[in-house]
Structures are given as structure tokens and as C-alpha cells.
Write a protein that holds these residues in place. Structure first.
Motif, short mmCIF file in Angstrom:
data_model
loop_
_atom_site.label_atom_id
_atom_site.label_comp_id
_atom_site.label_asym_id
_atom_site.label_seq_id
_atom_site.Cartn_x
_atom_site.Cartn_y
_atom_site.Cartn_z
N HIS A 1 0.77 -1.14 -0.11
CA HIS A 1 -0.07 -0.05 0.08
C HIS A 1 0.95 1.37 0.00
O HIS A 1 0.27 2.25 -0.46
CB HIS A 1 -1.01 -0.05 1.26
CG HIS A 1 -2.07 -1.09 1.12
ND1 HIS A 1 -2.90 -1.15 0.07
CD2 HIS A 1 -2.45 -2.01 1.96
CE1 HIS A 1 -3.65 -1.81 0.14
NE2 HIS A 1 -3.24 -2.74 1.57
N LEU A 2 2.02 1.16 0.39
CA LEU A 2 3.09 2.25 0.49
C LEU A 2 4.03 2.50 -0.81
O LEU A 2 4.27 3.31 -1.12
CB LEU A 2 3.81 2.31 1.72
CG LEU A 2 4.42 3.71 2.12
CD1 LEU A 2 3.76 4.70 2.21
CD2 LEU A 2 5.47 3.28 3.42
N TYR A 3 3.77 1.19 -1.33
CA TYR A 3 4.92 0.99 -2.42
C TYR A 3 4.19 0.97 -3.75
O TYR A 3 3.97 0.20 -4.57
CB TYR A 3 5.67 -0.21 -2.53
CG TYR A 3 7.04 -0.20 -3.54
CD1 TYR A 3 8.02 0.40 -3.12
CD2 TYR A 3 6.96 -0.76 -4.76
CE1 TYR A 3 9.02 0.74 -3.99
CE2 TYR A 3 7.79 -0.64 -5.63
CZ TYR A 3 9.18 0.05 -5.33
OH TYR A 3 10.00 0.16 -6.34
N LEU B 1 -6.36 -4.02 -5.08
CA LEU B 1 -6.28 -5.60 -5.04
C LEU B 1 -4.79 -6.14 -4.95
O LEU B 1 -4.65 -7.36 -5.50
CB LEU B 1 -6.81 -6.00 -6.53
CG LEU B 1 -8.30 -5.26 -6.85
CD1 LEU B 1 -8.84 -5.91 -8.35
CD2 LEU B 1 -9.17 -6.13 -5.89
N TRP B 2 -3.86 -5.58 -4.18
CA TRP B 2 -2.51 -6.18 -4.08
C TRP B 2 -2.94 -7.28 -3.37
O TRP B 2 -3.82 -7.59 -2.31
CB TRP B 2 -1.68 -5.32 -2.95
CG TRP B 2 -1.35 -4.19 -3.47
CD1 TRP B 2 -1.66 -2.78 -3.14
CD2 TRP B 2 -0.24 -3.89 -4.57
NE1 TRP B 2 -0.82 -1.97 -3.92
CE2 TRP B 2 -0.02 -2.77 -4.61
CE3 TRP B 2 0.40 -4.93 -5.38
CZ2 TRP B 2 0.75 -1.98 -5.83
CZ3 TRP B 2 1.20 -4.48 -6.28
CH2 TRP B 2 1.40 -2.90 -6.34
N PHE C 1 -11.47 -2.00 0.27
CA PHE C 1 -10.64 -0.90 -0.36
C PHE C 1 -11.20 -0.59 -1.76
O PHE C 1 -11.18 0.59 -2.17
CB PHE C 1 -9.27 -1.46 -0.62
CG PHE C 1 -8.53 -1.83 0.60
CD1 PHE C 1 -8.83 -1.21 1.78
CD2 PHE C 1 -7.48 -2.99 0.63
CE1 PHE C 1 -8.05 -1.63 2.98
CE2 PHE C 1 -6.80 -3.04 1.81
CZ PHE C 1 -7.11 -2.41 2.86
N ARG C 2 -12.14 -1.27 -2.34
CA ARG C 2 -12.55 -1.11 -3.62
C ARG C 2 -14.00 -0.35 -3.55
O ARG C 2 -14.23 0.54 -4.17
CB ARG C 2 -13.00 -2.35 -4.46
CG ARG C 2 -11.72 -3.28 -5.05
CD ARG C 2 -12.42 -4.37 -5.97
NE ARG C 2 -12.77 -3.83 -7.33
CZ ARG C 2 -13.05 -4.71 -8.29
NH1 ARG C 2 -12.71 -5.83 -8.40
NH2 ARG C 2 -13.29 -3.93 -9.39
N LEU D 1 -6.31 5.27 4.45
CA LEU D 1 -5.91 5.21 5.94
C LEU D 1 -4.98 4.22 6.15
O LEU D 1 -4.06 4.26 7.00
CB LEU D 1 -7.19 4.78 6.76
CG LEU D 1 -7.20 4.70 8.17
CD1 LEU D 1 -6.72 6.22 8.71
CD2 LEU D 1 -8.49 4.48 8.95
N ALA D 2 -5.12 3.12 5.46
CA ALA D 2 -4.11 1.90 5.66
C ALA D 2 -2.72 2.49 5.18
O ALA D 2 -1.83 1.99 5.98
CB ALA D 2 -4.64 0.59 4.91
N ARG D 3 -2.87 2.77 4.16
CA ARG D 3 -1.45 3.36 3.74
C ARG D 3 -0.79 4.64 4.66
O ARG D 3 0.53 4.32 4.84
CB ARG D 3 -1.50 4.18 2.16
CG ARG D 3 -0.36 5.02 1.66
CD ARG D 3 -0.84 5.87 0.44
NE ARG D 3 0.19 6.51 -0.12
CZ ARG D 3 1.21 6.04 -1.11
NH1 ARG D 3 0.81 4.66 -1.68
NH2 ARG D 3 2.03 6.66 -1.60
#
Length: 474
Positions: free
Chosen positions: A40-42, A51-52, A202-203, A211-213
Motif C-alpha cells: 500500500h505504501l509502495y 487488489l494487492w 478497499f474497492r 487510511l491503511a497507507r
């Protein structure tokens, strides 16, 4: 390209020497290749991927993401594949850049070099390596046609690539010799599958992924003080790494060989759950650094000899010399490499005195040791788009950094670098150049870097006027 289009700038071209997008995630296809920054950060803040499949993504998925970003944002029309820049020369009379490429010539008002520090493999200068009769390839140029099954294989290096390669190939090779110049601190990799429920969340609620990021970013950013101001704080995490080592390596001799003698963080901290277990397998030998090659015999620095069929060079990249610098000629024809003389420097990591309208993405002192490079890249994109807009606002052809402004910026970085773990941790890393200076990393928070690159300060630049066209006589 995306940022330029967002700013209404569409007259640009992206020259790519390879046949596809993806950069290092296109080139590195070695077994086990994955990112050590959470997914989520990369990823770009302006192009989230809900969808990672895993918390730490693997190479095929990251490459697919980058291909998708190029498609989603209509960049294909601007891309010119298999077009390598062989020379870029500043034309002072016309105040623009003249480029020679493998597919012809062109001119540009502004030149952005985004070649990246992990693009050109660094090959060791070892006696006898060229005459080795077996197979030799760099980790970033993996030979998938060569079958390692049952072979005696040497892996040279113990960095981020090697610790992913070793566990993947160890079960299938006949013998694996790991040539280790310096051991690394290794922490467990907290990897897991992303659930279907998370994908749906997330979708349907993009703010949840943001927020997760942010949570990942905040956790990573909170460690920056230990890296740049108080390296002693890293010793607590260092103890965790040592417990991880002791948990997997029962043999005291091997454990001693794998224990670093420097402060954690001085070299890149590595993440793996299977590296140490692989090194305990009966077909693995951990040798000292590789000193010489004699035919098919590899000689370690401690004098031990090892017969091998193949050599895998996990020896990193040209990070402190930027190969493109030999091809870029600024004012007076001097190359970027000649200007730097082995010591890269740039104003705000982006512009170099004597090279008008040249912008670097991931330039000198923009690298990170604690979080995602995507944050730095996006900060530089802010700066470069403001740079382009500033030229139009001022009505000038080009801006050239003032040498005194560049010196002040670099002196401040040098001052901040003094107490960092990279300078005081007691290691020799790829962050340092031959003079022992660190031209690679940013010695502060990414928050500070974003603040410092939010706007162009025109007082830091010489203005170059638009050339007056020569009059035409009747």
C-alpha cells in the motif's frame, strides 16, 4: 508523465531504452523477487491498487501494476520504447537540449532524467572472472534458460537480492556457496495474503485504503529519528534481529559468521523468513568474500577454494556514479560526470549548476533507509511540475542553479549527515563514495523533503532569457 498531463502539459515524450515499462521491476526477474516495502505504501498515491494480493508484493504483480498505471493514465502515446539516449547536449544559442538517441535526434526545452539508481548492474572487478568457463550472470539479468538443478552454484553478495535468491534456489541446486563480504542484519518479514474482505473494502471505500497507507507511512516515518539523529535507538531493534538469528542458526560458528559488527541501519536492513533456514541446509556453505577466480575454482578471501558450475552476481548497481552522467553535456560541453568528479551533488536533489533545465528524479541525496522511495519521487514530481510552470510564469527559456545556492544546500545535507547511522554505524556501504561521503541518502524525514521541494525558489537560480531569433534579410 501523469503529473505533466494533470498540469495541462501534453507536449512531452518519455524515452525508454527497454521494450516495456517497469524499470527495476521489469529487469529483475530472479526467483523470489519481491519488494521489502509494504504494497500500500509502495504504490503511487494518485494510482492506488485495492487488489494487492499480499502485504509485500512480488515482482510480477508490481510490474503488472506499473503496466496498468501506464494504461489507465493514457501514457502509451507519449512512450518511445527501445529508444536509448546516447547523448544529451545543452545548446546555449537556442537555449534547449539536443538529444541523440538510437532512433534519431530530437530537441527538448526541458530534460528530465529518471534513469534510476537501480538500473545498471555493478559487476565486481575480480581477477579471472572473465575467463570463468561456466555460466555467469547478474541477478538483474537472470538467465532463465540456464537450469540450476543439481549444479554447484556460487552466489556473490548478501544484500536484498541475495537473501531472496538463496532460499528459492537452495532446494534444487547440488551445492550452494554463498560468498559473504559483510553479513546483514535480518528481521522477520511480516508478510501475509490480503483477504477478499479487504479487497472489497478497499474497492468500495477508497478512504479505507488511504487510511491503511497512512498507518504504514506513519509507522515507518516514526523511525527516522533513530537513523538520522540517535542511532543508539536502533540497538533495541538490533537485539530483535540477533534473536531472529539465534532462533534459526544453532551452530555457534555459523552464527558468529552471520553476525554483523556494525550498528543496525548502517547498511540496508533486510527482511526474510527463510534466508537463515536455507543457510543451515547441508548443501550450503557460507564463505568469506570472493577474492579470485581460477578456472572453475573460486577463491575466498580466507583462502578456501570452491569448485562451481555457475556464478550469480548479486552485487548491486551503479548507485553513486549514475552512468547517464557521462552522456549529459551542460554549459561549455562539460559532462555531468566531469562536473561531479566522482561526488554527486544537486540543488534539492533535482537540479545541477551548469546544466540548465535538467531535472533529476532520485538525484543525489534523495535515497531513503527507512521508508518508501515513492514518497520522495512524488515530492520531486511536485518540484519538477512547479519548475515547468515557473519557466512560463517568468517568461524565461531556462533556469540554471546558482553554484552558491547548490553549495548551501549540499553543505546543510553534509551537516545533517554527520550524526546519522550511515556515517557513524561502523560499516562500509554502497551509500558511500570513494571519498567516504554519502551522496545517496536523505538525512531527514520525508515530511521535511516534501516541504523543501514544494515550490521552486527562483532566487536560487540564474535566469536564461528566451533567445532572440536572428533577423532575416530580404
Amino acid at each position: 508523465g501523469i503529473r505533466l498531463r494533470e498540469n495541462g502539459i501534453t507536449d512531452f515524450v518519455i524515452l525508454e531504452r527497454a521494450a516495456a515499462v517497469g524499470g527495476t521491476w521489469r529487469d529483475n526477474t530472479y526467483p523470489g523477487c519481491a519488494c521489502d516495502v509494504p504494497s500500500h505504501l509502495y504504490s503511487f498515491s494518485f494510482a492506488p491498487n485495492p487488489l494487492w494480493s499480499r502485504s509485500f508484493s512480488r515482482q510480477p504483480e508490481i510490474r503488472a501494476y506499473l503496466e496498468d498505471v501506464a494504461d489507465r493514465h493514457a501514457l502509451r502515446r507519449h512512450l518511445r520504447f527501445e529508444t536509448e539516449v546516447t547523448e544529451a547536449r545543452w545548446d546555449a544559442a537556442h537555449a534547449h537540449w539536443r538529444l541523440a538517441t538510437t532512433r534519431g535526434s530530437l530537441t527538448a526545452d526541458i530534460l528530465v532524467s529518471a534513469t534510476g539508481p537501480l538500473a545498471d548492474p555493478a559487476l565486481p572487478d575480480l581477477p579471472g572472472l572473465a575467463a570463468f568457463p561456466g555460466e555467469v550472470f547478474h541477478s538483474a539479468r537472470w538467465n532463465h534458460d540456464y537450469d540450476l538443478t543439481g549444479k554447484r552454484v556460487a552466489v556473490v553478495g548478501t544484500g536484498a537480492s541475495a537473501i531472496q535468491i538463496v532460499p528459492e534456489i537452495q532446494p534444487g541446486v547440488g551445492r550452494l556457496i554463498l560468498f559473504q563480504r559483510t553479513p546483514a542484519w535480518v528481521l522477520p518479514r511480516r508478510d501475509r495474503r490480503v483477504t477478499g474482505a479487504e479487497h472489497r473494502l478497499f474497492r468500495s471505500v477508497p478512504a479505507a485504503q488511504k487510511l491503511a497507507r497512512f498507518g504504514i507511512y506513519a509507522a515507518r516515518e516514526s523511525s527516522v529519528g533513530a537513523f538520522v539523529k540517535r542511532p543508539a535507538l536502533l540497538k533495541a531493534t538490533q537485539r530483535l534481529a540477533y534473536r531472529n538469528l539465534a532462533k534459526h542458526i544453532a551452530d555457534p560458528e555459523l552464527r558468529a559468521r552471520l553476525t554483523p559488527r556494525y550498528v543496525m541501519g548502517c547498511k540496508r536492513i533486510l527482511l526474510s523468513n527463510d534466508y537463515y533456514p536455507a543457510l543451515t541446509a547441508p548443501n550450503v556453505t557460507v564463505a568469506s568474500g570472493l577474492a579470485e577466480v581460477r578456472g572453475s575454482t573460486l577463491i575466498a578471501r580466507d583462502g578456501t577454494e570452491h569448485e562451481v558450475d555457475a556464478i550469480i552476481l548479486a552485487t548491486g548497481f551503479h548507485t553513486i556514479d549514475m552512468p547517464i552522467a557521462d552522456r549529459v553535456h551542460g554549459i561549455g560541453g562539460i559532462t555531468l560526470a566531469e562536473s561531479w568528479q566522482g561526488d554527486m551533488r544537486a540543488l534539492r536533489g533535482t537540479n545541477v549548476a551548469g546544466f540548465p533545465n535538467l531535472c533529476l528524479v532520485i538525484g543525489p541525496n534523495t535515497g531513503l533507509g527507512h521508508t518508501s522511495m515513492v514518497h520522495i519521487i512524488e515530492s520531486q514530481l511536485n518540484y519538477i511540475t512547479d519548475y515547468v510552470n515557473t519557466l512560463g510564469r517568468l517568461g524565461v527559456a531556462a533556469l540554471d542553479p546558482r553554484p552558491d545556492a547548490q553549495k548551501r544546500w549540499c553543505d546543510e545535507i553534509e551537516h545533517r549527515m554527520g550524526p546519522t547511522v550511515w556515517n557513524t554505524g561502523g560499516c562500509a556501504s554502497w551509500y558511500l563514495n570513494a571519498a567516504g561521503r554519502n551522496p545517496t541518502l536523505w538525512p531527514a524525514s520525508t515530511i521535511r523533503f516534501r516541504r523543501e521541494t514544494r515550490r521552486v525558489d527562483v532566487a536560487e537560480y540564474h535566469r536564461i532569457a528566451v533567445p532572440i531569433p536572428a533577423s532575416v534579410s530580404a
